[in-house]
Design a protein around this motif. Structure first.
Motif, mmCIF file in Angstrom:
data_model
loop_
_atom_site.group_PDB
_atom_site.id
_atom_site.type_symbol
_atom_site.label_atom_id
_atom_site.label_comp_id
_atom_site.label_asym_id
_atom_site.label_seq_id
_atom_site.Cartn_x
_atom_site.Cartn_y
_atom_site.Cartn_z
ATOM 1 N N ARG A 87 0.657 -1.205 -0.316
ATOM 2 C CA ARG A 87 -0.163 -0.131 0.002
ATOM 3 C C ARG A 87 0.877 1.215 -0.101
ATOM 4 N N VAL A 88 0.342 2.273 -0.325
ATOM 5 C CA VAL A 88 1.000 3.746 -0.203
ATOM 6 C C VAL A 88 -0.184 4.431 0.415
ATOM 7 N N GLU A 89 0.317 5.424 1.367
ATOM 8 C CA GLU A 89 -0.718 6.167 2.176
ATOM 9 C C GLU A 89 -0.010 7.541 2.568
ATOM 10 N N PHE A 90 -0.903 8.392 2.663
ATOM 11 C CA PHE A 90 -0.574 9.901 3.268
ATOM 12 C C PHE A 90 -0.480 9.753 4.666
ATOM 13 N N LEU A 91 0.518 10.045 5.371
ATOM 14 C CA LEU A 91 0.551 9.970 6.765
ATOM 15 C C LEU A 91 0.589 11.336 7.588
ATOM 16 N N HIS A 92 0.157 11.232 8.708
ATOM 17 C CA HIS A 92 0.361 12.579 9.612
ATOM 18 C C HIS A 92 0.552 12.104 10.990
ATOM 19 N N PHE A 93 1.177 12.905 12.165
ATOM 20 C CA PHE A 93 1.320 12.604 13.409
ATOM 21 C C PHE A 93 0.447 13.150 14.170
ATOM 22 N N GLY A 94 -0.402 12.332 15.048
ATOM 23 C CA GLY A 94 -1.085 12.556 16.047
ATOM 24 C C GLY A 94 -0.892 12.229 17.345
ATOM 25 N N ARG A 95 -2.071 12.182 18.055
ATOM 26 C CA ARG A 95 -1.963 11.759 19.392
ATOM 27 C C ARG A 95 -1.500 10.038 19.649
ATOM 28 N N HIS B 23 3.276 -0.771 12.275
ATOM 29 C CA HIS B 23 3.562 -0.294 11.084
ATOM 30 C C HIS B 23 4.249 1.079 11.749
ATOM 31 N N TRP B 24 5.402 1.660 10.773
ATOM 32 C CA TRP B 24 6.175 2.889 11.274
ATOM 33 C C TRP B 24 6.757 2.935 12.396
ATOM 34 N N GLY B 25 7.362 1.561 12.752
ATOM 35 C CA GLY B 25 8.049 1.733 14.037
ATOM 36 C C GLY B 25 7.148 1.718 15.411
ATOM 37 N N HIS B 26 5.987 1.556 15.423
ATOM 38 C CA HIS B 26 5.112 1.472 16.645
ATOM 39 C C HIS B 26 4.412 0.055 16.557
ATOM 40 N N GLY C 198 0.579 8.751 17.275
ATOM 41 C CA GLY C 198 1.664 8.527 16.609
ATOM 42 C C GLY C 198 1.334 8.603 15.072
ATOM 43 N N LEU C 199 2.000 7.882 14.301
ATOM 44 C CA LEU C 199 1.838 7.940 12.815
ATOM 45 C C LEU C 199 0.485 7.357 12.397
ATOM 46 N N GLN C 200 -0.393 8.065 11.598
ATOM 47 C CA GLN C 200 -1.783 7.684 11.267
ATOM 48 C C GLN C 200 -1.860 8.027 9.930
ATOM 49 N N LYS C 201 -2.887 7.556 9.423
ATOM 50 C CA LYS C 201 -3.241 7.771 8.053
ATOM 51 C C LYS C 201 -3.938 8.872 7.763
#
Length: 561
Positions: free
Chosen positions: A252-260, A517-520, A262-265
């Motif tokens: 998959r490919v996703e745009f991610l952002h940081f929030g409470r 995913h993404w280290g968490h 951690g990394l989320q779609k």
């Protein structure tokens, strides 16, 4: 007795594992428990917002009736001229203790600060009293400036509005680790997964892309970038497993952002600032055997990408590396990293274990036959034909009678058909591979994956179950949760020989599920018990041909070796 022609429950693995979605956040409950108060600060043009969680036990009166004392008693904001910016409390509420996460009641509050335009600097000024520990995490236009850490003295923020990834704390001790663009490698049985974090800005030159609106990516631009990024990364940064380059399959490919969390779609309607937008791609490398060595060659260096942090996860161990232009290849081997030989034994003939168990009997049998033959020859030389014939018959009997009586090569005559460590290792790999098949896209990929572990009627049954589950979700387990590790409980295994190349196994295993995913990661553990029939081909390949699932329930313990 189990019906060995087919498992009554199929495999039923995907139906019994419920993995809770969620990740270990960079400003999560662990930090809250450690510090007593956590402030998550978001900086945008003209505004600074603080989301604060604070323990009642540490701050006995964090808010008065109107909540106003909350700001001056905890954290204040100062502009570049040294003037304090007035904060406005937008909400405050008291919450009860969260089971397993907090040890008492706490407050949640949101504070808003109006700032002028796009300030170059801002200063955070803690005002907590001695014994009141405060931690902060700050993001500028969605980019975290450092990992979660204690704030015990004023800290100045240097803000770059053209490239938020260059924004930073004016303190070399505050660094950004997992939240930076980087690579995560996960080594699992029959699979290596490469999770790639890149800024869309860094990929734009390769893709010849320029956003129409420098403040936001449109829906059509996002879809174009997802497709283009996937096609591009599939042919870059080659991965070798066990010395062989493996073709990448795009998960998959996703745009991610940081929030409470951690990394989320990123949501479809959520604004994406092109200069800071983060793209995450998951590439899967399927293997015919468990990985003993992994090499990743990073190729994408350029402005802002002079080094590439890489973290490899193998079970509970992690390994760090920085790829550079001079040294662009990350190399890892299980034997060198852990000081251990590979977990999975090389393929052995089907009856190798039988021969090992029967070695004393075979030695006795050979010795008895040799003595009988020598005796027969001795009597023959001395002209005693009757005694010589008797000795020859005894030699033949010594060679044939044990097989006829089923004493050699027949595990029914002993407790175990195979050594437990061998069965445990092989079964863990087979079961993990089946779970992984549920996360693959495409019918052919899923079937081929299952066929590496299953055979016969069971393969067809599980394949049909898998296709129904995948079609119902339109995705595999990857986005909601996956089985990260299978732990077969060695002290619960029992084997019984059924024929020259098949045996029955009764045992238990724990399916360790996680969103990793993404280290968490956030873990869930389920315990299963089953009777299975395993068959061994001439080349030493083991497969499950039947299964009767006896039990499936959540496990209170994360590990039961």
């Amino acid at each position: 007795m189990m019906d060995h022609r087919r498992g009554r429950h199929g495999l039923a693995l995907c139906l019994l594992l419920a993995v809770a979605a969620g990740t270990t956040a960079f400003a999560d409950w662990a930090g809250f428990a450690q510090y007593g108060a956590v402030a998550e600060i978001s900086i945008e043009p003209g505004a600074v917002d603080m989301d604060i969680r604070i323990k009642e036990s540490m701050f006995t009166n964090p808010a008065g009736a109107d909540g106003k004392p909350l700001v001056p008693e905890l954290l204040r904001l100062q502009d570049k001229n040294g003037n304090f910016v007035e904060g406005r409390l937008e909400s405050v509420a008291k919450a009860d203790a969260a089971s397993g996460k907090t040890d008492g009641p706490y407050y949640e509050a949101r504070v808003h600060f109006d700032v002028s335009g796009k300030p170059d600097t801002l200063t955070l000024v803690p005002t907590a009293q001695p014994g009141q520990k405060l931690a902060v995490v700050v993001s500028h236009r969605g980019v975290p400036l450092a990992d979660l850490g204690a704030l015990e003295a004023p800290a100045r923020l240097m803000l770059d509005w053209n490239d938020p990834w260059r924004s930073r704390f004016d303190d070399p001790g505050r660094i950004r680790r997992h939240s930076a663009p980087r690579s995560f490698l996960y080594v699992e049985p029959y699979e290596v997964r490469h999770e790639v974090l890149l800024r869309s800005e860094d990929l734009a030159p390769y893709l010849r892309f320029k956003p129409k609106n420098p403040q936001d990516l449109s829906a059509s631009e996002r879809e174009f970038l997802k497709q283009a990024v996937g096609d591009f990364l599939r042919t870059r940064n080659p991965v070798r497993v066990n010395g062989t380059v493996v073709e990448a399959q795009l998960d998959r490919v996703e745009f991610l952002h940081f929030g409470r969390q951690g990394l989320q779609k990123a949501g479809d309607s959520e604004p994406l600032y092109p200069a800071s937008a983060l793209v995450g791609a998951i590439l899967v490398y399927l293997t015919e055997a468990p990985a003993e060595t992994v090499d990743l060659q990073w190729e994408l260096f350029g402005p802002g990408l002079e080094r590439r942090p890489v973290t490899l996860y193998f079970g509970k161990e992690s390994f760090e590396f920085d790829a550079t232009r001079r040294d662009p290849v990350f190399r890892w081997s299980a034997e060198e990293a852990l000081g251990l030989a590979p977990d999975v034994e090389p393929a052995a003939p089907a009856l190798a274990a039988d021969d090992e168990h029967n070695l004393p009997a075979i030695r006795f049998q050979t010795a008895a036959a040799a003595v009988a033959f020598l005796a027969s020859a001795w009597f023959a030389r001395r002209k005693h034909p009757v005694l010589a014939g008797t000795g020859l018959a005894a030699a033949v009997a010594a060679m044939l009678f044990p097989q006829a009586l089923g004493l050699i090569g027949q595990p029914e005559a002993r407790t175990e058909a195979f050594p437990r460590p061998q069965v445990q290792t092989r079964l863990e790999a087979l079961l993990h591979n089946v779970y992984r098949a549920y996360a693959l896209h495409g019918e052919e990929a899923g079937y081929d994956r299952l066929a590496m572990s299953l055979e016969g009627r069971l393969l067809e049954e599980v394949y049909l179950r898998q296709r129904r589950a995948v079609l119902a979700r339109n995705q595999g387990l990857g986005g909601e949760g996956r089985v990260s590790r299978i732990e077969v409980l060695g002290d619960r295994l029992a084997t019984r020989k059924l024929g020259p190349s098949s045996f029955e196994v009764t045992g238990q295993w724990v399916a360790h599920g996680t969103v990793s995913h993404w280290g968490h990661s956030h873990d869930r553990h389920n315990l299963y018990a089953a009777r299975m029939v395993l068959s061994i081909a001439g080349d030493g390949t083991w497969k499950i041909t039947a299964m009767d699932l006896l039990e499936g329930r959540p496990s209170p313990s994360p590990a039961r070796s």
